[in-house]
Design a protein around this motif. Structure first.
Motif, PDB file in Angstrom:
ATOM      1  N   GLY A  90       0.937  -1.674   1.949  1.00 15.69           N
ATOM      2  CA  GLY A  90       0.826  -2.657   3.024  1.00 15.69           C
ATOM      3  C   GLY A  90       2.151  -3.317   3.355  1.00 15.69           C
ATOM      4  O   GLY A  90       2.520  -3.456   4.529  1.00 15.69           O
ATOM      5  N   ILE A  91       2.901  -3.690   2.336  1.00 14.03           N
ATOM      6  CA  ILE A  91       4.151  -4.394   2.599  1.00 14.03           C
ATOM      7  C   ILE A  91       5.243  -3.446   3.088  1.00 14.03           C
ATOM      8  O   ILE A  91       6.263  -3.890   3.636  1.00 14.03           O
ATOM      9  N   LYS A  92       5.029  -2.153   2.936  1.00 12.41           N
ATOM     10  CA  LYS A  92       5.992  -1.209   3.496  1.00 12.41           C
ATOM     11  C   LYS A  92       6.053  -1.321   5.019  1.00 12.41           C
ATOM     12  O   LYS A  92       7.058  -0.943   5.638  1.00 12.41           O
ATOM     13  N   GLU A  93       4.987  -1.833   5.621  1.00 11.92           N
ATOM     14  CA  GLU A  93       5.001  -2.039   7.065  1.00 11.92           C
ATOM     15  C   GLU A  93       6.091  -3.040   7.449  1.00 11.92           C
ATOM     16  O   GLU A  93       6.682  -2.949   8.527  1.00 11.92           O
ATOM     17  N   VAL A  94       6.355  -3.996   6.558  1.00 11.96           N
ATOM     18  CA  VAL A  94       7.412  -4.979   6.818  1.00 11.96           C
ATOM     19  C   VAL A  94       8.772  -4.302   6.762  1.00 11.96           C
ATOM     20  O   VAL A  94       9.633  -4.516   7.627  1.00 11.96           O
ATOM     21  N   MET A  95       8.970  -3.455   5.757  1.00 13.86           N
ATOM     22  CA  MET A  95      10.237  -2.748   5.647  1.00 13.86           C
ATOM     23  C   MET A  95      10.463  -1.841   6.853  1.00 13.86           C
ATOM     24  O   MET A  95      11.586  -1.719   7.360  1.00 13.86           O
ATOM     25  N   LYS A  96       9.400  -1.201   7.324  1.00  9.99           N
ATOM     26  CA  LYS A  96       9.521  -0.341   8.501  1.00  9.99           C
ATOM     27  C   LYS A  96       9.986  -1.145   9.708  1.00  9.99           C
ATOM     28  O   LYS A  96      10.748  -0.647  10.545  1.00  9.99           O
ATOM     29  N   ARG A 139       3.023 -15.796   4.621  1.00 19.88           N
ATOM     30  CA  ARG A 139       1.820 -15.250   5.256  1.00 19.88           C
ATOM     31  C   ARG A 139       1.442 -13.905   4.629  1.00 19.88           C
ATOM     32  O   ARG A 139       0.269 -13.636   4.384  1.00 19.88           O
ATOM     33  N   TYR A 140       2.424 -13.082   4.366  1.00 19.24           N
ATOM     34  CA  TYR A 140       2.156 -11.796   3.722  1.00 19.24           C
ATOM     35  C   TYR A 140       1.627 -12.019   2.303  1.00 19.24           C
ATOM     36  O   TYR A 140       0.694 -11.339   1.862  1.00 19.24           O
ATOM     37  N   GLU A 141       2.234 -12.939   1.613  1.00 11.48           N
ATOM     38  CA  GLU A 141       1.830 -13.189   0.226  1.00 11.48           C
ATOM     39  C   GLU A 141       0.385 -13.661   0.152  1.00 11.48           C
ATOM     40  O   GLU A 141      -0.383 -13.242  -0.717  1.00 11.48           O
ATOM     41  N   ARG A 142      -0.025 -14.521   1.088  1.00 11.61           N
ATOM     42  CA  ARG A 142      -1.410 -14.987   1.114  1.00 11.61           C
ATOM     43  C   ARG A 142      -2.369 -13.828   1.410  1.00 11.61           C
ATOM     44  O   ARG A 142      -3.443 -13.726   0.811  1.00 11.61           O
ATOM     45  N   LEU A 143      -1.976 -12.967   2.354  1.00  6.60           N
ATOM     46  CA  LEU A 143      -2.811 -11.814   2.698  1.00  6.60           C
ATOM     47  C   LEU A 143      -3.040 -10.925   1.474  1.00  6.60           C
ATOM     48  O   LEU A 143      -4.174 -10.528   1.183  1.00  6.60           O
ATOM     49  N   PHE A 144      -1.967 -10.629   0.749  1.00  3.24           N
ATOM     50  CA  PHE A 144      -2.072  -9.721  -0.395  1.00  3.24           C
ATOM     51  C   PHE A 144      -2.810 -10.366  -1.560  1.00  3.24           C
ATOM     52  O   PHE A 144      -3.552  -9.696  -2.285  1.00  3.24           O
ATOM     53  N   ALA A 185       0.706 -10.952  -9.221  1.00  8.00           N
ATOM     54  CA  ALA A 185       0.979  -9.576  -8.819  1.00  8.00           C
ATOM     55  C   ALA A 185       1.358  -9.501  -7.349  1.00  8.00           C
ATOM     56  O   ALA A 185       2.297  -8.791  -6.965  1.00  8.00           O
ATOM     57  N   ALA A 186       0.645 -10.228  -6.496  1.00  7.27           N
ATOM     58  CA  ALA A 186       0.970 -10.258  -5.069  1.00  7.27           C
ATOM     59  C   ALA A 186       2.368 -10.819  -4.854  1.00  7.27           C
ATOM     60  O   ALA A 186       3.154 -10.296  -4.051  1.00  7.27           O
ATOM     61  N   SER A 187       2.690 -11.876  -5.586  1.00  4.69           N
ATOM     62  CA  SER A 187       4.019 -12.468  -5.487  1.00  4.69           C
ATOM     63  C   SER A 187       5.090 -11.485  -5.948  1.00  4.69           C
ATOM     64  O   SER A 187       6.173 -11.396  -5.354  1.00  4.69           O
ATOM     65  N   ALA A 188       4.784 -10.721  -7.002  1.00  2.60           N
ATOM     66  CA  ALA A 188       5.750  -9.759  -7.530  1.00  2.60           C
ATOM     67  C   ALA A 188       6.034  -8.646  -6.522  1.00  2.60           C
ATOM     68  O   ALA A 188       7.182  -8.212  -6.365  1.00  2.60           O
ATOM     69  N   VAL A 189       5.002  -8.175  -5.826  1.00  5.05           N
ATOM     70  CA  VAL A 189       5.191  -7.134  -4.812  1.00  5.05           C
ATOM     71  C   VAL A 189       6.089  -7.653  -3.692  1.00  5.05           C
ATOM     72  O   VAL A 189       7.024  -6.977  -3.260  1.00  5.05           O
ATOM     73  N   VAL A 190       5.806  -8.864  -3.222  1.00  3.97           N
ATOM     74  CA  VAL A 190       6.614  -9.453  -2.144  1.00  3.97           C
ATOM     75  C   VAL A 190       8.044  -9.685  -2.611  1.00  3.97           C
ATOM     76  O   VAL A 190       9.006  -9.417  -1.882  1.00  3.97           O
ATOM     77  N   THR A 191       8.202 -10.169  -3.831  1.00  2.00           N
ATOM     78  CA  THR A 191       9.542 -10.423  -4.369  1.00  2.00           C
ATOM     79  C   THR A 191      10.333  -9.124  -4.504  1.00  2.00           C
ATOM     80  O   THR A 191      11.522  -9.066  -4.166  1.00  2.00           O
ATOM     81  N   ALA A 192       9.685  -8.068  -4.995  1.00  2.00           N
ATOM     82  CA  ALA A 192      10.358  -6.776  -5.123  1.00  2.00           C
ATOM     83  C   ALA A 192      10.795  -6.262  -3.765  1.00  2.00           C
ATOM     84  O   ALA A 192      11.920  -5.773  -3.586  1.00  2.00           O
ATOM     85  N   HIS A 193       9.911  -6.374  -2.789  1.00  2.00           N
ATOM     86  CA  HIS A 193      10.244  -5.949  -1.426  1.00  2.00           C
ATOM     87  C   HIS A 193      11.439  -6.725  -0.891  1.00  2.00           C
ATOM     88  O   HIS A 193      12.392  -6.157  -0.347  1.00  2.00           O
ATOM     89  N   ASN A 194      11.415  -8.053  -1.049  1.00  2.00           N
ATOM     90  CA  ASN A 194      12.486  -8.885  -0.497  1.00  2.00           C
ATOM     91  C   ASN A 194      13.812  -8.640  -1.210  1.00  2.00           C
ATOM     92  O   ASN A 194      14.883  -8.707  -0.595  1.00  2.00           O
TER      93      ASN A 194
END
Length: 257
Positions: free
Chosen positions: A97-103, A135-140, A166-175
């Motif tokens: 899901g968060i790959k959409e942000v990177m795209k 907003r992404y973090e809340r969604l995940f 876990a949701a925070s970790a995914v967002v943090t890794a992405h950022n």
């Protein structure tokens, strides 16, 4: 393998996104030439060739104008979660899901680099960026929480905490990967870097995730079962069970033996 999620876009929504991007381009141009503080909403609208009221139909403020795609990207991320295959580990779904942000950033590397530089210089823009990330973090987080059995929760149950962390970790890794890519000028295989970071998150938070409801393959039964019988470990798994889930089941049985 899951199929790429496509979000239907009507002519009206495409036109709306185009106008938002046109306004954002005008804002970025003026911020670069006049400076953020000296630029007015009227000037942004005039540069984009529209009226002031048109600007405010799309953005509430000038700092919001340089993030034109986040609303659309948030919906694409939500669509990925909604269309996730039943057998997929929830954490893997969130990573997709968060790959959409990177795209979104990778679609225009030069523009993304310029926007990154600007947000580092203007506190108001940095605050807007942080609000978008939240907003992404809340969604995940909501998605991960939805994959736990609420009836199984009890005092001391860490499942809700695990979902939020876990949701925070995914967002943090992405950022982390995104910032490194932007500081490097927006060059390099950012998707490979992102997959590596997600692998670390998955290794840290994936084992035992959702154990309160059991892992399933989407066919109504457990993906794998394992039990220790003396010095022998017996494992039964579906042929379509994801390998990582089979390994996690074995690891849990070994720890309990």
């Amino acid at each position: 393998m899951s199929q790429p999620t496509k979000t239907a876009r009507t002519p009206a929504s495409s036109q709306r996104l185009k106008m938002r991007r046109d306004l954002a381009a005008a804002a970025m141009e003026l911020f670069a030439t006049k400076g953020y503080e000296a630029t007015t909403v009227d000037e942004i609208a005039a540069t984009a060739g529209v009226a002031r009221r048109t600007f405010f139909r799309h953005f509430r403020s000038k700092e919001e104008a340089i993030f034109p795609d986040h609303d659309d990207t948030l919906e694409r991320a939500r669509a990925v979660l909604d269309a996730a295959p039943a057998h997929e580990h929830p954490l893997d779904t969130v990573c997709r899901g968060i790959k959409e942000v990177m795209k979104m950033y990778a679609a225009s590397p030069a523009g993304s680099v310029e926007r990154y530089k600007l947000t580092r210089e203007v506190p108001a823009l940095r605050e807007r960026e942080i609000a978008s990330v939240a907003r992404y973090e809340r969604l995940f987080t909501r998605y991960l929480l939805g994959h736990f059995d609420e009836a199984a929760h009890h005092d001391g149950d860490d499942d809700p905490l695990l979902a939020e962390v876990a949701a925070s970790a995914v967002v943090t890794a992405h950022n982390h990967v995104l910032r490194r890519w932007l500081r490097g000028g927006g060059v390099g295989d950012v998707e490979a870097q992102l997959d590596h970071a997600f692998g670390i998150v998955r290794q840290t938070f994936g084992t035992g995730f959702g154990a309160s409801r059991g892992e399933t393959t989407g066919r109504g039964g457990p993906a794998a079962r394992a039990s220790a019988q003396g010095k022998v470990l017996v494992t039964v798994a579906r042929t379509d069970a994801p390998l990582d889930e089979v390994m996690q089941t074995i690891e849990r049985a070994l720890r309990q033996s």
